[in-house]
Design an enzyme around this catalytic site. Structure first.
Site, mmCIF file in Angstrom:
data_model
loop_
_atom_site.group_PDB
_atom_site.id
_atom_site.type_symbol
_atom_site.label_atom_id
_atom_site.label_comp_id
_atom_site.label_asym_id
_atom_site.label_seq_id
_atom_site.Cartn_x
_atom_site.Cartn_y
_atom_site.Cartn_z
ATOM 1 N N TYR A 171 -2.237 -25.756 -107.016
ATOM 2 C CA TYR A 171 -2.880 -26.560 -105.933
ATOM 3 C C TYR A 171 -2.809 -25.902 -104.475
ATOM 4 O O TYR A 171 -1.729 -25.366 -104.421
ATOM 5 C CB TYR A 171 -2.202 -27.872 -105.882
ATOM 6 C CG TYR A 171 -2.545 -28.762 -107.175
ATOM 7 C CD1 TYR A 171 -3.856 -29.491 -107.270
ATOM 8 C CD2 TYR A 171 -1.938 -28.785 -108.261
ATOM 9 C CE1 TYR A 171 -4.189 -30.222 -108.401
ATOM 10 C CE2 TYR A 171 -2.193 -29.226 -109.320
ATOM 11 C CZ TYR A 171 -3.351 -30.004 -109.147
ATOM 12 O OH TYR A 171 -3.984 -30.706 -110.643
ATOM 13 N N SER A 172 -3.858 -25.851 -103.696
ATOM 14 C CA SER A 172 -3.926 -25.187 -102.474
ATOM 15 C C SER A 172 -2.791 -26.066 -101.352
ATOM 16 O O SER A 172 -2.827 -27.118 -101.667
ATOM 17 C CB SER A 172 -5.024 -25.089 -101.878
ATOM 18 O OG SER A 172 -6.011 -24.448 -102.711
ATOM 19 N N CYS A 350 -13.396 -22.005 -100.041
ATOM 20 C CA CYS A 350 -12.434 -22.658 -101.212
ATOM 21 C C CYS A 350 -13.225 -23.875 -101.545
ATOM 22 O O CYS A 350 -13.997 -24.706 -100.584
ATOM 23 C CB CYS A 350 -11.423 -22.802 -100.280
ATOM 24 S SG CYS A 350 -9.872 -23.355 -101.450
ATOM 25 N N GLU A 390 -11.422 -18.659 -102.798
ATOM 26 C CA GLU A 390 -10.654 -19.067 -103.904
ATOM 27 C C GLU A 390 -11.274 -20.347 -104.334
ATOM 28 O O GLU A 390 -11.368 -21.480 -103.576
ATOM 29 C CB GLU A 390 -9.112 -19.550 -103.378
ATOM 30 C CG GLU A 390 -8.246 -19.576 -104.161
ATOM 31 C CD GLU A 390 -6.774 -19.411 -103.852
ATOM 32 O OE1 GLU A 390 -6.251 -18.233 -103.803
ATOM 33 O OE2 GLU A 390 -6.100 -20.174 -103.218
ATOM 34 N N TYR A 392 -12.495 -23.020 -107.641
ATOM 35 C CA TYR A 392 -11.850 -23.631 -109.050
ATOM 36 C C TYR A 392 -12.671 -24.617 -109.580
ATOM 37 O O TYR A 392 -13.580 -24.920 -109.136
ATOM 38 C CB TYR A 392 -10.307 -24.045 -108.907
ATOM 39 C CG TYR A 392 -10.143 -24.971 -107.673
ATOM 40 C CD1 TYR A 392 -10.338 -26.386 -107.517
ATOM 41 C CD2 TYR A 392 -9.857 -24.356 -106.372
ATOM 42 C CE1 TYR A 392 -10.417 -27.116 -106.660
ATOM 43 C CE2 TYR A 392 -9.658 -25.035 -105.399
ATOM 44 C CZ TYR A 392 -9.756 -26.633 -105.407
ATOM 45 O OH TYR A 392 -9.702 -27.220 -104.222
#
Ligand code: FAD
Ligand code: A2P
Length: 392
Positions: A171-172, A350, A390, A392
């Site tokens: 997790y960011s 992101c 980044e 996901y």
């Protein structure tokens, strides 16, 4: 001719300098090879990691040995590059992030943090469940330090279907290194509960459901910090373009707090003077995460912050479809590319993996309108450490 014993011994001794000389030559050859290999690694790390620079406030959690070998690499690299251009030398010097902590806590030996708060960041009428969760790190030994743009691992309680511990999920980190309470001993996340339908049944994601349902006082296994891809540059006059969808806002929240939150500025002594531009994608207005904070920063720093929203289920793009951030990128192509032409501009992406092709397409069209070729420009920006993604 018969040799006396003395003559044989003297003859043997006479060979010793030759043998020593031979071993010296072999050793020298090996050291040279090792030195060249070290420099080669340092160079490739440079270009792989040249994303941004470590910050002013020193982070002292890296083991002394890591720092020692990193500075040795810097010295070697600087030496080997001393005949090349100043620009390359500058990049190399700043690229190793040797003071940015990584993997202080490994997944096999995680830190156990305590939840201090867990609240919804959605407004009435929003879709799904997204929580802001804060963990107390104050008992960590060694200290759990991190910087803006890093992530951490969470190991959900319980076991998987095979009776094994769950694997960690990343997790960011949504807080700055000082944490939401500015005391430097907490870490916050922004987590969307994964839910989808399968064969008429609602499936809940293991880790995101675990996190979203935590209560203050609960203990949670946390690993990390990890990641050097999304670090901020140190220069106070950098320009920062941020493209986020959903919880992809997490690192951007940390950046914006660092730039515009008064107590942060007081603590960091980092006086951001550049232009920050946030593009945020959400399905509904009620799903815009941390929206009031960003609106507040915009009102206080109108010269330094722009905030552009793409609300997919309430706004339409020019073709009548859902408004995504790539449509906003296209609308603002001219200004975005004017900023990109400035070497002080960094771009951060992101969130959903699915947005990457759309952003690429938009950037291709936007670049073309300025006579530029995005497929050539993007790798250059990446190599220069100015394109940070980044998803996901
Ligand atoms: P799991 O139980 O692991 O389920 C996930 C699996 O479900 C998928 O692998 C897929 O097989 C299946 N699946 C998922 N969707 C569907 C579907 N629609 N149909 C069928 N099958 C499906 N998440 C956040 O919320 N906030 C963050 O800040 C964040 N940061 C991240 C940073 C990084 C660097 C990375 C790599 C990921 C990040 N994530 C973040 C995502 C996070 O790591 C988890 O992947 C996410 O929370 C889901 O984990 P889970 O355990 O709940 O789901
Ligand atoms: P939508 O779901 O309406 O298609 P969240 O994580 O809160 O759901 O927000 C993600 C946002 O990103 C939503 O607005 C979602 O739109 C949008 N989105 C979905 N797919 C893409 C894509 N391929 N490119 C850009 N944005 C996307």
């Amino acid at each position: 001719m018969a040799y006396s014993e003395t003559k044989v011994v003297l003859g043997g001794l006479a060979h010793i300098p030759i043998i020593i000389g031979f071993f010296y030559l072999i050793k020298r050859q090996y050291s040279l090879g090792a030195m060249l290999r070290t420099n080669k690694n340092a160079l490739s790390n440079t270009f792989a990691n040249a994303s941004a620079t470590p910050s002013k406030e020193s982070i002292q959690v890296n083991k002394a040995s890591n720092n020692k070998s990193a500075s040795k690499e810097v010295a070697n690299t600087k030496e080997i590059l001393s005949k090349t251009t100043g620009t390359v030398k500058k990049t190399v010097k700043k690229s190793l992030h040797s003071d940015v902590p990584v993997n202080t806590y490994k997944p096999k030996a995680p830190f156990t943090g305590t939840v201090t708060e867990n609240y919804s960041v959605l407004k009435d009428g929003a879709i799904g469940k997204v929580q802001h969760i804060t963990f107390d790190l104050s008992n960590a030994d060694p200290e759990f330090k991190y910087v803006e743009g890093q992530s951490c691992g969470i190991i959900p309680a319980g076991e998987d279907a095979k009776g094994k511990p769950h694997r960690p999920r990343l997790y960011s980190i949504a807080s700055t290194r000082f944490g939401d309470n500015f005391a430097g001993n907490t870490l916050s996340l922004c987590v969307r509960q994964l839910q989808y339908e399968k064969d008429g049944e609602t499936i809940n994601g293991v880790c995101s459901t675990y996190l979203c349902n935590l209560s203050p006082g609960d203990k949670v296994k946390i690993s990390g910090p990890v990641g050097k891809e999304m670090l901020l540059p140190e220069e106070e006059d950098s320009n920062i373009i941020m493209l986020a969808t959903g919880t992809g806002i997490a690192p951007m929240r940390a950046y914006l707090r660092r730039m515009f939150e008064p107590t942060e500025i007081e603590k960091t002594k980092w006086n951001f003077r550049g232009k920050a531009w946030l593009f945020m994608g959400a399905p509904k207005t009620a799903n815009l995460l941390y929206d009031s904070d960003f609106e507040h920063y915009k009102s206080k720093f109108p010269e330094n912050l722009r905030y552009t929203k793409a609300i997919s289920r309430e706004q339409n793009n020019s073709k009548g479809g859902r408004m995504y951030i790539q449509d906003r990128v296209l609308e603002n192509a001219e200004e975005i590319f004017n900023m990109i032409e400035n070497p002080k501009t960094h771009i951060y992406l992101c969130g959903l993996k699915g947005m990457e092709p759309g952003i690429d397409e938009a950037m291709t069209a936007a670049a073309a309108s300025k006579g530029l070729n995005w497929s050539e420009l993007r790798p250059q920006l990446r190599k220069a450490g100015r394109w940070h993604a980044e998803t996901y």
